[in-house]
Write a protein that holds these residues in place. Structure first.
Motif, mmCIF file in Angstrom:
data_model
loop_
_atom_site.group_PDB
_atom_site.id
_atom_site.type_symbol
_atom_site.label_atom_id
_atom_site.label_comp_id
_atom_site.label_asym_id
_atom_site.label_seq_id
_atom_site.Cartn_x
_atom_site.Cartn_y
_atom_site.Cartn_z
ATOM 1 N N THR A 66 -55.770 13.197 11.774
ATOM 2 C CA THR A 66 -54.786 13.740 13.371
ATOM 3 C C THR A 66 -53.528 14.868 12.447
ATOM 4 O O THR A 66 -53.552 15.568 12.206
ATOM 5 N N THR A 67 -53.361 14.932 10.805
ATOM 6 C CA THR A 67 -52.808 15.309 10.282
ATOM 7 C C THR A 67 -53.725 15.941 9.631
ATOM 8 O O THR A 67 -52.955 17.580 9.845
ATOM 9 N N GLY A 68 -54.609 16.147 8.945
ATOM 10 C CA GLY A 68 -55.629 17.394 8.749
ATOM 11 C C GLY A 68 -55.741 18.047 9.889
ATOM 12 O O GLY A 68 -55.426 19.924 9.602
ATOM 13 N N MET A 69 -56.130 18.630 11.208
ATOM 14 C CA MET A 69 -55.884 19.331 12.704
ATOM 15 C C MET A 69 -54.619 19.574 12.675
ATOM 16 O O MET A 69 -54.502 20.769 12.939
ATOM 17 N N GLY A 70 -53.615 18.662 12.599
ATOM 18 C CA GLY A 70 -52.249 19.108 12.697
ATOM 19 C C GLY A 70 -51.542 20.371 12.115
ATOM 20 O O GLY A 70 -51.608 21.405 11.795
ATOM 21 N N ARG A 71 -52.162 20.432 10.359
ATOM 22 C CA ARG A 71 -51.789 21.259 9.902
ATOM 23 C C ARG A 71 -53.352 21.807 9.269
ATOM 24 O O ARG A 71 -53.158 23.489 9.492
ATOM 25 N N ALA A 72 -54.471 22.270 10.340
ATOM 26 C CA ALA A 72 -55.354 23.798 10.764
ATOM 27 C C ALA A 72 -54.450 24.262 11.920
ATOM 28 O O ALA A 72 -54.668 25.270 11.573
ATOM 29 N N SER A 73 -54.044 24.058 12.564
ATOM 30 C CA SER A 73 -53.099 24.197 13.682
ATOM 31 C C SER A 73 -52.094 25.108 12.716
ATOM 32 O O SER A 73 -51.639 26.744 13.936
ATOM 33 N N TYR A 74 -51.147 24.602 12.037
ATOM 34 C CA TYR A 74 -51.070 25.296 10.957
ATOM 35 C C TYR A 74 -50.741 26.681 10.308
ATOM 36 O O TYR A 74 -50.348 28.125 10.997
ATOM 37 N N TYR A 75 -51.840 26.552 10.270
ATOM 38 C CA TYR A 75 -52.843 27.603 9.204
ATOM 39 C C TYR A 75 -53.566 28.731 10.450
ATOM 40 O O TYR A 75 -53.588 29.785 10.193
ATOM 41 N N ILE A 76 -53.685 27.991 11.256
ATOM 42 C CA ILE A 76 -54.330 28.863 12.513
ATOM 43 C C ILE A 76 -53.553 30.052 13.160
ATOM 44 O O ILE A 76 -53.575 31.098 13.418
ATOM 45 N N VAL A 77 -52.050 29.598 13.502
ATOM 46 C CA VAL A 77 -50.794 30.141 13.897
ATOM 47 C C VAL A 77 -50.079 31.226 12.912
ATOM 48 O O VAL A 77 -50.213 32.249 12.776
ATOM 49 N N GLU A 78 -50.129 30.488 11.406
ATOM 50 C CA GLU A 78 -49.569 31.371 10.469
ATOM 51 C C GLU A 78 -50.341 32.469 10.110
ATOM 52 O O GLU A 78 -49.582 32.947 9.759
ATOM 53 N N ILE A 79 -51.150 32.322 10.156
ATOM 54 C CA ILE A 79 -52.131 33.993 9.876
ATOM 55 C C ILE A 79 -51.759 35.116 10.152
ATOM 56 O O ILE A 79 -51.075 35.405 10.033
ATOM 57 N N PRO A 80 -51.776 34.540 11.292
ATOM 58 C CA PRO A 80 -51.914 36.689 12.008
ATOM 59 C C PRO A 80 -50.061 36.524 12.038
ATOM 60 O O PRO A 80 -49.674 37.537 12.013
ATOM 61 N N CYS A 81 -49.038 35.419 11.999
ATOM 62 C CA CYS A 81 -47.542 35.979 11.970
ATOM 63 C C CYS A 81 -47.920 35.880 10.531
ATOM 64 O O CYS A 81 -47.068 36.370 10.570
ATOM 65 N N ILE A 82 -48.238 35.847 8.844
ATOM 66 C CA ILE A 82 -48.534 36.219 7.817
ATOM 67 C C ILE A 82 -48.705 37.906 8.823
ATOM 68 O O ILE A 82 -48.341 38.964 8.034
ATOM 69 N N PHE A 83 -49.614 38.378 9.460
ATOM 70 C CA PHE A 83 -49.525 39.563 9.099
ATOM 71 C C PHE A 83 -48.448 40.648 10.223
ATOM 72 O O PHE A 83 -48.434 41.669 10.344
ATOM 73 N N LEU A 84 -47.955 39.607 11.501
ATOM 74 C CA LEU A 84 -46.905 40.036 11.982
ATOM 75 C C LEU A 84 -45.251 40.064 10.633
ATOM 76 O O LEU A 84 -44.965 41.271 11.075
ATOM 77 N N ALA A 85 -45.489 39.083 10.500
ATOM 78 C CA ALA A 85 -44.628 39.544 8.917
ATOM 79 C C ALA A 85 -44.388 40.627 7.986
ATOM 80 O O ALA A 85 -43.540 41.074 8.186
ATOM 81 N N SER A 86 -45.786 40.512 7.484
ATOM 82 C CA SER A 86 -45.823 42.088 6.577
ATOM 83 C C SER A 86 -45.625 43.306 7.552
ATOM 84 O O SER A 86 -44.980 44.082 7.238
ATOM 85 N N TYR A 87 -46.111 42.986 8.731
ATOM 86 C CA TYR A 87 -46.283 44.505 9.213
ATOM 87 C C TYR A 87 -44.542 44.567 9.828
ATOM 88 O O TYR A 87 -44.173 46.369 9.496
ATOM 89 N N MET A 88 -43.785 43.649 10.373
ATOM 90 C CA MET A 88 -42.462 43.981 10.422
ATOM 91 C C MET A 88 -42.094 44.404 9.435
ATOM 92 O O MET A 88 -40.587 45.123 9.603
ATOM 93 N N LEU A 89 -42.058 43.937 8.330
ATOM 94 C CA LEU A 89 -40.592 43.903 7.088
ATOM 95 C C LEU A 89 -41.548 45.206 6.158
ATOM 96 O O LEU A 89 -40.676 45.836 6.226
ATOM 97 N N ASN A 90 -42.480 45.443 6.345
ATOM 98 C CA ASN A 90 -43.160 46.601 5.076
ATOM 99 C C ASN A 90 -42.550 48.058 6.067
ATOM 100 O O ASN A 90 -42.785 48.923 6.735
#
Length: 535
Positions: free
Chosen positions: A447-471
């Motif tokens: 469960t903790t592994g799956m939960g952290r996987a959801s963290y990364y699945i959401v974080e990856i597009p968010c990183i691209f979005l955050a970088s785009y918004m600030l750059n």
């Protein structure tokens, strides 16, 4: 009238021979179960009646080993913040960036790729961690990850191009995934009820410590104009894995994991290593663990598919939702703090100094959160903290909407700092406690592994979005990114209000029963569970 049953639960007919023998065996078994349950109830009662200070005195080594396991999180935090600082480091931008006006900047695609590469590796690591930990235990899974990390740092240190750095970060991410999946589960399993909050919240504290170390190192090397400006910060990663591997070798295995494996004597020995023998009864504590394990017992090995069946689906979704929300409530502003301050109009020196101040304040506020979450619960701190965070994010967006000036830049930078710091007082540390408590004992590593996987699945597009918004070569939104994170934060707030239960002061048996009874999240606090209940 119900039909009589034998010790195997099978119906008896009048023709059964030697009824006295069967009845005698049945009574013996019932007597054994009664004694075992009595010990379990006694241990649970003792944990419920402990104060926080009594729990610390009774389990001093449990706190220490939770500290050691949490320390592993420094390595992921260090590298996440390191990449966020590299895109703002003058020499790194000069060597790997492209001209933009009077300076060099890292291209948006590479800025995002470098920050997402480690998360991609960690996404692989969390799926490896569940089955690996279920098979060999928390200790050996963590030691394996630490030794792999030692080797993978070499590839990052000797990298001379952005593509090679991308691959190096990908490899380093695999052991990070093991650490982040195992740490909250291990910490929540080795301590009594009263210490679950502070010991799991240490993860957020070490996340802040990792960012402090990065902030201090990159601040010192921000004025250096040769490759040591970024190579020495990379090399400093070697400080951590080997000493931690030695400590983890000496650490006791989680007694809950040992009970799941049927190793009851080893579990009792682990309990004795975690606490003072004069202040606890290891036999009763193991009986309490057996009671919960029997409550969840299955004949087959746990699988990822089980995470989405019955009430375990609800538990998995809570863990996944809390993990994902960390990326949807402005946390990425903190992860790119230095770069955010630069885009808010601060000078390089001021931006690095503010990044360091942010990290230091985060550590202080995490320690304050221990008190809040221990005495005021998880749900209230998480929900109200998320509400304040959402309001501040919208305020950040409003401030960023005004024409640029010195006062507007200061307002944007100040609100960015406040958002990053207050996030570590409420939602961030509370989420670690929720993650550690919510899952079923049997399925916890998965469960903790799956939960952290959801963290990364959401974080990856968010990183691209955050970088785009600030750059400046992208959206160049600066403070106006607060509108985006405020909107996603509001969605997370509503979901938490509806579905997040209060687990403060609950034993794992009580948590199991409340989930199985499908008690509404807002009614958990007032629901009473009888000590005799095993349903």
């Amino acid at each position: 009238m119900s039909q009589p049953v034998d010790s195997k639960g099978e119906g008896l007919t009048p023709e059964v021979e030697a009824p006295q023998v069967v009845q005698g065996a049945d009574l013996d078994e019932k007597a054994g179960l009664k004694d075992y349950k009595a010990d379990a109830m006694e241990a649970e009662h003792a944990e419920h009646n402990m104060t926080v200070l009594q729990a610390v005195r009774a389990y001093p080594m449990a706190t220490f080993w939770a500290f050691v396991m949490s320390f592993c999180i420094i390595m992921e935090s260090y590298d996440v913040f390191l990449m966020g600082s590299f895109v703002a480091l003058p020499y790194f931008k000069q060597e790997y960036g492209i001209p933009h006006g009077d300076e060099h900047v890292i291209e948006t695609k590479w800025q995002s790729a470098l920050q997402v590469s480690g998360q991609l590796g960690a996404l692989i690591g969390v799926f490896v961690a569940g089955p690996l930990t279920s098979r060999i235990g928390y200790r050996w899974a963590t030691i394996t990850g630490l030794m792999l990390l030692n080797a993978f740092i070499f590839s990052f240190y000797f990298a001379k191009s952005l593509p090679v750095m991308f691959v190096a970060q990908l490899l380093e991410g695999v052991p990070w995934g093991i650490f982040i999946a195992n740490a909250p589960a291990y910490c929540s399993e080795i301590v009594p009820i009263q210490l679950r909050a502070p010991c799991t919240q240490m993860l957020q504290m070490f996340w802040a410590i990792g960012s402090i170390i990065v902030g201090a190192v990159t601040y010192v090397y921000s004025h250096v104009h040769d490759p040591t400006a970024y190579r020495i910060p990379i090399a400093l990663q070697w400080m951590f894995p080997t000493p931690l591997a030695i400590l983890m070798f000496c650490a006791p295995e989680s007694p809950w994991w040992l009970v799941r494996k049927g190793r009851l004597e080893d579990a009792a020995h682990a309990v004795e290593r975690l606490g003072r023998r004069s202040q606890l009864n290891s036999g009763e504590t193991v009986a309490m663990m057996r009671r919960v394990v029997e409550l969840e017992k299955e004949t087959k090995d746990p699988t990822f598919a089980e995470l989405f069946k019955g009430t375990d689906r609800y538990r998995t979704l809570i863990v996944c939702g809390v993990y994902a929300a960390q990326n949807l409530t402005g946390n990425l502003i903190a992860n790119q703090a230095v770069y955010f301050f630069q885009q808010a109009g601060m000078s390089d020196t001021t931006a690095f100094a503010l990044g360091l101040i942010t990290s230091a304040l985060q550590m202080i506020f995490v320690m304050l959160s221990w008190i809040l979450t221990t005495y005021f619960g998880r749900r209230d701190i998480y929900v109200w903290g998320s509400a304040v965070n959402t309001i501040l994010l919208v305020a950040l967006g409003v401030a960023g909407s005004f024409p640029r000036s010195t006062s507007v830049n200061l307002a944007v930078a100040s609100l960015g700092l406040i958002v990053s710091v207050l996030f570590t007082l409420g939602p961030a540390p509370a989420s670690w406690v929720i993650i550690g408590e919510t899952s079923a004992i049997r399925l916890r590593p998965l469960t903790t592994g799956m939960g952290r996987a959801s963290y990364y699945i959401v974080e990856i597009p968010c990183i691209f979005l955050a970088s785009y918004m600030l750059n400046p070569t992208g959206g160049n939104l600066a403070g106006k990114c607060g509108y985006v994170w405020g909107a996603t934060g509001l969605v997370c707030l509503v979901c938490a209000w509806i579905w997040l239960p209060e687990m403060k002061g609950r034993s794992y048996r009580e948590i199991d029963i409340l989930f199985k009874r499908r008690v509404q999240a807002r009614k958990w606090k007032k629901t009473i569970i009888d000590p005799e209940d095993d349903e």
